[in-house]
Scaffold this motif. Structure first.
Motif, short mmCIF file in Angstrom:
data_model
loop_
_atom_site.label_atom_id
_atom_site.label_comp_id
_atom_site.label_asym_id
_atom_site.label_seq_id
_atom_site.Cartn_x
_atom_site.Cartn_y
_atom_site.Cartn_z
N VAL A 1 40.34 34.20 34.22
CA VAL A 1 39.77 32.84 33.79
C VAL A 1 41.19 32.50 33.07
CG1 VAL A 1 39.83 34.74 31.36
CG2 VAL A 1 37.36 32.33 31.66
N LYS A 2 42.12 32.96 32.55
CA LYS A 2 43.38 31.77 32.10
C LYS A 2 42.69 31.14 30.98
CE LYS A 2 45.30 31.75 37.05
NZ LYS A 2 45.06 30.66 37.93
N GLY A 3 41.88 31.56 29.98
CA GLY A 3 41.60 30.34 29.04
C GLY A 3 40.62 30.00 28.54
N GLY A 4 39.50 30.20 30.04
CA GLY A 4 38.77 29.01 29.61
C GLY A 4 38.09 29.93 29.16
N THR A 5 36.65 29.69 29.90
CA THR A 5 35.33 30.61 29.59
C THR A 5 34.73 31.60 30.17
OG1 THR A 5 34.03 28.30 29.17
CG2 THR A 5 32.56 29.91 28.22
N LEU A 6 34.64 32.58 29.63
CA LEU A 6 34.15 34.39 29.93
C LEU A 6 32.92 34.12 29.51
CD1 LEU A 6 34.66 36.32 31.85
CD2 LEU A 6 35.60 37.27 29.59
N LEU A 7 31.37 34.75 30.67
CA LEU A 7 30.05 34.93 30.37
C LEU A 7 30.01 36.44 30.73
CD1 LEU A 7 27.31 34.37 29.95
CD2 LEU A 7 27.14 33.41 31.91
N ILE A 8 29.82 37.27 30.39
CA ILE A 8 29.30 38.64 30.66
C ILE A 8 28.10 38.57 30.58
CG2 ILE A 8 29.54 40.76 29.66
CD1 ILE A 8 31.06 39.98 28.04
N ASP A 9 27.48 38.84 32.01
CA ASP A 9 25.91 38.66 32.51
C ASP A 9 25.25 40.00 31.91
OD1 ASP A 9 24.01 37.25 33.15
OD2 ASP A 9 24.03 38.49 34.98
N GLU A 10 23.63 39.78 31.20
CA GLU A 10 22.97 41.28 30.96
C GLU A 10 23.64 42.15 30.19
OE1 GLU A 10 19.95 40.97 29.91
OE2 GLU A 10 20.15 38.74 31.76
#
Length: 456
Positions: free
Chosen positions: A215-224
């Protein structure tokens, strides 16, 4: 109200209505159908507030906003547009419009916003006052003019450029992942990676480190997030507390609402309170019925662009679309429209053709019409009343919610597996849930899966 309002709209009726309403409220009004005339008035120093349409005969109103800001810093511009997408609203926000309203707008609401703009003339707009909204060509469209969708746009706008973690909840097929992508694509992190992970990506001890490296400082989405086992949730807590050199923005999605997540024990309290910096509830299609016509037009137009014949819904077909319960939400609507665009016998899609497509998809929720049929909810209500009555003056044992959900969920999954011949991928798609979610439920509910050929 006291001040001069400049109105630019190519619709004569809108100009007349706004001129009359603003004049009655005590304002002076200059109205035009030309952006050129509007810009001349602005350059001459006229007007305390501007109300402008986007699509005008001689240009795009949004493209004029930087010039207006340069010529008249602090002059509030209220954008109105029939292009009711999240993209239009985001463009309005990026161009620093004072406010944005979709057409058809509520006149009293517009008058209140104009009065507020007159009171605050000369002050730069705040981010949290702007409305935002988006449309991804190959995804579920975030299109809507209903209050539920406009409230969603406003909330997205408020949290878009913050670093707050966001918990996005909503039924399957409502567009949770698209909300997450919009939060990233229009944020200050848009040039950095957007990464979606599931429990499997974090299953081993090195999983969090690998994810953070991606992700390198971007956006991380944890699904469900509700499907993530407790021990992996503990790793996410540590990952959020010690993210390393490049701190990402954390987002999480769930089909369960916030209350169910925490009260049902689906998410650890320490993780829930870290993720719940901001909460976005994506409305179901049943909560925004007035958007169904807009969405069907969008899907039919998309199908035509992709090579399908030109199609439109008959009045009867539109009525049927409006009263159907749409358990699969916008995704189900899209699939139904795509099928109709290819199979309809004429340019006008008939009610009978819609019935043929939706007829084998039973209504599982409340609809907008009356009827003598016994709905699922009514049957469940009768069962529960009898259950409570059997306990007399005493309450049933604690844990009632979990027991009832288990009793309904187990036969639903068993019958869906039977209908799909034991194919778990097809079953997950039929139910509208993640395949990992289905596997976990099969294990938890001790459901026996038998693969067989479906005889049809």
């Amino acid at each position: 109200m006291d001040g001069t309002v400049l109105v630019a709209d190519d619709d004569r009726t809108i100009r007349t209505v706004l001129t009359q309403a603003l004049t009655r409220a005590g304002c002076k009004v200059h109205a035009t159908s030309s952006l050129t005339t509007l810009m001349r008035w602005v350059g001459e120093g006229k007007g305390d507030v501007v109300i402008s349409d986007v699509m005008m005969p001689d240009g795009n109103g949004l493209e004029m906003l930087p010039k207006i800001a340069e010529d008249r810093p602090g002059l509030p511009v209220i954008v109105i547009s029939a292009q009711n997408t999240i993209m239009t609203a985001i463009q309005a926000a990026e161009a620093e419009a004072y406010d944005y309203l979709p057409k058809p707008f509520d006149l009293p609401d517009l008058m209140k916003r104009t009065a507020k703009a007159l009171e605050n003339r000369g002050r730069a707009p705040r981010r949290d006052e702007q409305v935002v909204g988006a449309d991804e060509p190959d995804e579920l469209p975030l299109v809507g003019k209903t209050p539920a969708m406009q409230a969603l746009y406003r909330l997205v706008a408020k949290v878009m450029n913050t670093d707050l973690p966001v918990l996005i909840t909503g039924e399957s097929g409502t567009g949770k992942s698209l909300i997450a992508k919009a939060l990233h694509d229009f944020s200050d992190r848009r040039t950095l990676p957007f990464v979606t992970v599931t429990a499997g990506d974090l299953a081993d001890l090195d999983g969090p480190a690998r994810v953070l490296a991606r992700v390198k400082g971007g956006t991380l989405l944890i699904d469900e997030i509700a499907d993530v086992p407790d021990e992996i949730q503990a790793r996410i807590v540590r990952m959020m507390d010690v993210p390393g050199d490049y701190v990402p923005r954390f987002l999480a999605s769930s089909q369960l609402d916030s209350q169910s997540l925490i009260e049902g024990g689906k998410v650890r309290q320490d993780l829930f309170y870290r993720l719940d910096g901001a909460a976005i509830q994506v409305p179901s299609l049943r909560e925004r019925v007035e958007d169904i016509a807009l969405l069907t037009e969008h899907f039919l137009a998309r199908a035509e662009r992709e090579g399908a014949p030109k199609r439109w819904l008959s009045e009867g077909a539109q009525d049927l679309f409006r009263v159907y319960s749409w358990p699969g939400n916008v995704r189900q609507l899209e699939n139904a429209v795509r099928r109709l665009s290819l199979t309809s016998r004429s340019e006008e899609i008939t009610r009978a053709e819609v019935e043929a497509v939706l007829g084998n998809q039973p209504e599982t929720g409340p609809v907008l019409r009356g009827g003598d049929g016994d709905k699922l909810g009514e049957s469940v209500a009768r069962h529960l009343r009898r259950y409570f009555d059997l306990h007399g003056a005493m309450l049933p044992p604690p844990g009632l919610h979990g027991r009832i959900v288990r009793e309904v969920e187990a036969p639903l999954i068993e019958i869906a597996l039977e209908a799909t011949g034991g194919n778990q991928a097809k079953c997950a798609d039929l139910l509208g849930i993640n395949r990992n979610t289905l596997r976990k439920k099969i294990t938890d509910l001790d459901i026996r899966v038998t693969r067989r050929r479906k005889l049809m």
